[in-house]
Each structure stands twice: as C-alpha cells, then as structure tokens.
Design a protein around this motif. Structure first.
Motif, short mmCIF file in Angstrom:
data_model
loop_
_atom_site.label_atom_id
_atom_site.label_comp_id
_atom_site.label_asym_id
_atom_site.label_seq_id
_atom_site.Cartn_x
_atom_site.Cartn_y
_atom_site.Cartn_z
N ILE A 163 0.90 -1.24 0.01
CA ILE A 163 -0.12 0.01 -0.03
C ILE A 163 1.04 1.01 -0.01
CG2 ILE A 163 -2.05 1.35 1.17
CD1 ILE A 163 -2.48 -1.26 2.56
N ILE A 164 0.78 1.99 -1.01
CA ILE A 164 1.55 3.27 -1.24
C ILE A 164 0.84 4.59 -0.62
CG2 ILE A 164 3.27 4.68 -2.67
CD1 ILE A 164 3.14 2.09 -4.50
N ASP A 165 1.25 5.20 0.11
CA ASP A 165 0.72 6.28 0.80
C ASP A 165 1.66 7.70 -0.19
OD1 ASP A 165 -0.54 8.31 1.92
OD2 ASP A 165 0.87 8.63 3.75
N THR A 166 0.68 8.52 -0.65
CA THR A 166 1.46 9.53 -1.48
C THR A 166 1.15 10.91 -1.05
OG1 THR A 166 -0.68 9.73 -3.08
CG2 THR A 166 0.96 8.08 -3.69
N ALA A 167 1.79 12.11 -1.54
CA ALA A 167 1.72 13.32 -1.02
C ALA A 167 0.36 13.85 -1.69
CB ALA A 167 2.76 14.08 -1.54
N GLY A 168 -0.08 14.94 -0.87
CA GLY A 168 -1.36 15.53 -1.12
C GLY A 168 -0.89 16.97 -0.91
N ARG A 169 -2.05 17.89 -1.48
CA ARG A 169 -1.94 19.30 -1.32
C ARG A 169 -2.99 19.88 -0.95
NH1 ARG A 169 2.46 17.52 -3.38
NH2 ARG A 169 3.66 18.06 -4.94
N LEU A 170 -2.61 21.17 -0.58
CA LEU A 170 -3.98 21.81 -0.05
C LEU A 170 -5.15 22.22 -1.11
CD1 LEU A 170 -2.40 24.45 2.52
CD2 LEU A 170 -3.61 22.25 2.96
#
Length: 446
Positions: free
Chosen positions: A187-194
């Motif tokens: 399971i790969i967690d990725t970056a988010g943005r506002l």
C-alpha cells in the motif's frame, strides 16, 4: 450521518399517507420535498434532478397492490433508487495478485495516511494479508512519522527512505523490498496538497506509471461536500482511479458527497471511515446505506460487527455461569469491552431500526461506559467475583477510588443484581437481558 436528510425524506414520504393510489398529482408535492431534501444535503443539482425524475417515472409505472399502500410503495422506490445512485452492488477491492499494489491518492487533510493504516489493518485481520506500507509523502513533515506510528500500532512493516525526495524511486525500492521479504500486499501512501496543482498531478501520475498498481483508491473528506465531488472528478480525469474512500462520515456531514460522487465520476465507493480508531473502517454497501438514510437501520452490519467480537467458547462458559447465578462484574466488564470494540455507540444504535431517530438528541460518546468501568476497576478481585461482599464501608471506598458518588455505586449494584436475577430466570437469553441492562445504564444525556 445523514440525520437531517433522513428526517426530511421521512417527512416528505408521509405526504402520501392516506392516498388510495399514486398519481402524478399526489406525488408532485412529495417529489418536490424529496428534491429539496437532497439539495439541502449538498447533493449535486443534476444528480438530485435525475434522481427525482427516475423516482417519478418508476412510481407512475407501478401497479399498486391492494395490500401495499402508496406511501410504502414510494419508500421502496426511493430506497431502490438511492441504492442505485450509490452504486447498486458492493464493489470489492482488487487484491488478487501476489503481491497486489494499492496506490492511495487525495488532497492533504483528507485522511489518506490514516486510511492507509486502517486499510492495512483491515486486510491483515480480515483477509489474512501480509502488507507492506510505503511512505511516499515526501513533503508533509509528519507524514512519514505518522505512517510509522500507524504501522507499529497494527503490526505492519513500513518502508521509508530518509532524506529522499523522489516518490517514484521510493515506491520502486519499496516494492522490491516487499517481494524480497515475501509481502503479498503493498500500500503506497502519496503526497497531497491543500489544492489541486499540476506538480501534484504529474507526480502521482508518474508513480502510477512506474508501479502499475492493481488498485487506485481516491480518499476524500466527506465533510467538504460538493468540493469533494469536484476534486474527485479532477483526480479521476488524470488517474482513472478504481474506487472512492469517504472519510469522516461519523462527523457533522450532510452526506451529499456519498450520494453524488458515484454518479459524477462513475466509480464505486469502496470504503467509508466511521471514526478515529484503526478498526473504524467499513466496506461500503449501497443497499445498507440506503436503509440507514430511510431510517430502516442496518441490522446486517450490526450482526457482522457483533460476530467479529463473538467467542463461542466464552459464550458457553458465560451461559453456564448465568445458569448457576455466578455472573460476576468481571463477566460484565468483559461484555462492555466487546461492545466498545464494535464501534461508536451512537453509530451502533443507528443500525437498529427506529433507533436513529430516537437517539437524535441524545449525546453518546466513546466514554459512555467510563464511570461504570471506573467503579468496577475500583473493586477488589474478590468484590468483582462476589458482589455480595460489598457492604456500606466498601461502597464508600469504591466511590472514592472511582471518583464517583455512593449513589452511583448503589445504582450500578442494584441494576447488576436485578439483571443477574433476570438472567437466572431466563437462562439461555442472557444476551437479551444484557442488552436490557445496557439500556438502563446512564449512557447518554440530552
């Protein structure tokens, strides 16, 4: 969740009571109210219009049987249409490959990292998987540490690369490690943005191309309403994800995202987050959610949660103790722990038909059993096993030790003794009496 929508739909459908048959004239006001209720719940305007048009078409085409009242027929039609609106059937996650790769996407603050931990926990405990989590959010300072903490809590390995700012490289190296160590799920967690930006979209698209995931899940905060639907559409245009995860459905949300998102992006809702605990993640069942929206409860989900905590051997031992009138505070404490593991108490009550409306103005939180547990923990082991030992001086000591009053201790002892007598009289129906005892506990406040 959906409290206001449920109330307004129920009021709308009552307009047909007393009518002999469904006609275009007598359902006009009902459908107008239904549409208004959906819009108030932040359902997409086009979705609400299509929904009402479909209900009208189906209602006018029905031959109402003598045994079925028009109001009942309309409830069935609205239920079926709500179910269809939210996807119709339950859609499973694709984890058939070995290893299977799941890519998690979404904006910052939507609950991606927490969901990653919850999903790993669910697939480990209920599907027997051996997950590896990959910390691919290289921008939010606390993201990697948060995932490590979650991994430790659920007993799952987390792959990280200190100092690396290349999520594609991290993902590839993590997958290599998973294969070397025999993990069957990644399971790969990725970056988010506002907010959505090109850099973010390009980056996650590059990760997708590099790892070729079996499943892409888009995580969205249901409390953001229509913004959640708009964001989902933009992500889907770039990623063509496989399913949606709605978080924070236990919060003060109008539910519009849950009802609109399927029709807008044409992708199924696969999971819903129903609380902060790591086991507060449910597979999404459209029909069951329609039941709850229309105030019919969700007995199937309630039974499933109970079965997860049910131990047949312990139940047999408990039944023998009840038959011998040996049910103790230790047994009672064990029952409380099992109920707490089932989830949020108010959410559980809402699964019982008719209870959702009754519990609307009652505040029940996760600390509902706190004073009861404190009183029991303040007892000695002998007192828990033999409550008859608790005399006046012991009651005062228990009250002082638990931070409660003697009156509260007396009330609990009386309720416990009354319930034990009832259980003795009705051996074999211990669960029913336990439920009655729980119902008498001072759990909520108006």
């Amino acid at each position: 969740m959906f409290e206001n929508l449920s109330e307004k739909l129920e009021r709308s459908l009552k307009l047909l009571k007393g009518e002999g048959k469904i006609t275009e004239l007598n359902i006009a006001e009902t459908l107008k109210d239904v549409r208004r209720a959906l819009l108030d719940a932040d359902v997409n305007y086009k979705t609400a219009k299509t929904f009402v048009d479909n209900v009208k078409d189906k209602a006018m085409g029905q031959n109402v049987l003598n045994a079925v009242k028009p109001g009942q027929m309309m409830i069935k039609i609205v239920h079926d249409e709500l179910t269809e609106l939210m996807g119709g059937a339950t859609t499973d996650i694709n984890i058939k490959n070995n290893p299977s790769i799941i890519l998690i996407a979404g904006l910052q603050g939507s609950g991606k990292t927490t969901f990653t931990g919850k999903l790993a926990n669910l697939l480990k405990t209920k599907r027997g998987k051996n997950p590896l989590l990959i910390a691919g959010d290289v921008y939010r300072p606390a993201a990697i540490n948060q995932l490590q903490v979650l991994g430790q809590q659920v007993g799952v390995t987390v792959y990280t690369e200190e100092g690396s700012k290349d999520p594609v490289s991290i993902a590839k190296n993590g997958i290599k490690m998973a294969k070397d160590k025999g993990h069957d799920l990644i399971i790969i967690d990725t970056a988010g943005r506002l907010a959505i930006d090109e850099q973010m979209m390009d980056e996650i698209a590059a990760v997708k191309k590099a790892v070729n995931p079996n499943e892409i899940l888009f995580v969205v905060d249901s409390m953001t309403g229509q913004d959640a639907v708009n964001t989902a559409k933009e992500f889907n245009d770039r990623l063509d994800f496989d399913g949606v995860v709605l978080t924070k459905l236990d919060g003060d949300t109008r539910g519009g995202a849950a009802l609109s998102i399927r029709s807008v992006v044409n992708k199924p809702i696969k999971f819903v987050g129903t609380g902060e605990k790591l086991d507060a993640l449910d597979v999404f069942h459209p029909s069951r959610m329609a039941d709850r929206i229309l105030g019919m409860g969700d007995i199937v989900s309630l039974v499933e949660r109970a079965q997860e905590q049910f131990d047949a051997e312990e139940a047999r031992k408990l039944q023998k103790k009840i038959a011998k009138n040996q049910f103790s505070f230790n047994d009672f404490l064990s029952q409380i722990q099992q109920i707490k593991k089932m989830g949020n108490l108010k959410d559980l009550a809402g699964m019982i038909p008719g209870m959702g409306k009754m519990m609307k103005d009652i505040d029940i939180d996760d600390n509902a059993f706190k004073s009861v547990e404190a009183i029991i923990y303040a007892m000695t082991p002998a007192e828990r096993e033999t409550p008859e030992l608790i005399n006046g001086s012991r009651r005062k000591r228990i009250a002082d030790g638990s931070g409660t009053s003697i009156q509260e201790v007396n009330r609990l002892l009386k309720q416990f003794e009354d319930t034990r007598k009832m259980m003795k009289m009705m051996t074999g129906a211990g669960g029913k009496n336990m439920a009655r005892m729980m119902g008498n506990m001072p759990l909520g406040k108006r």
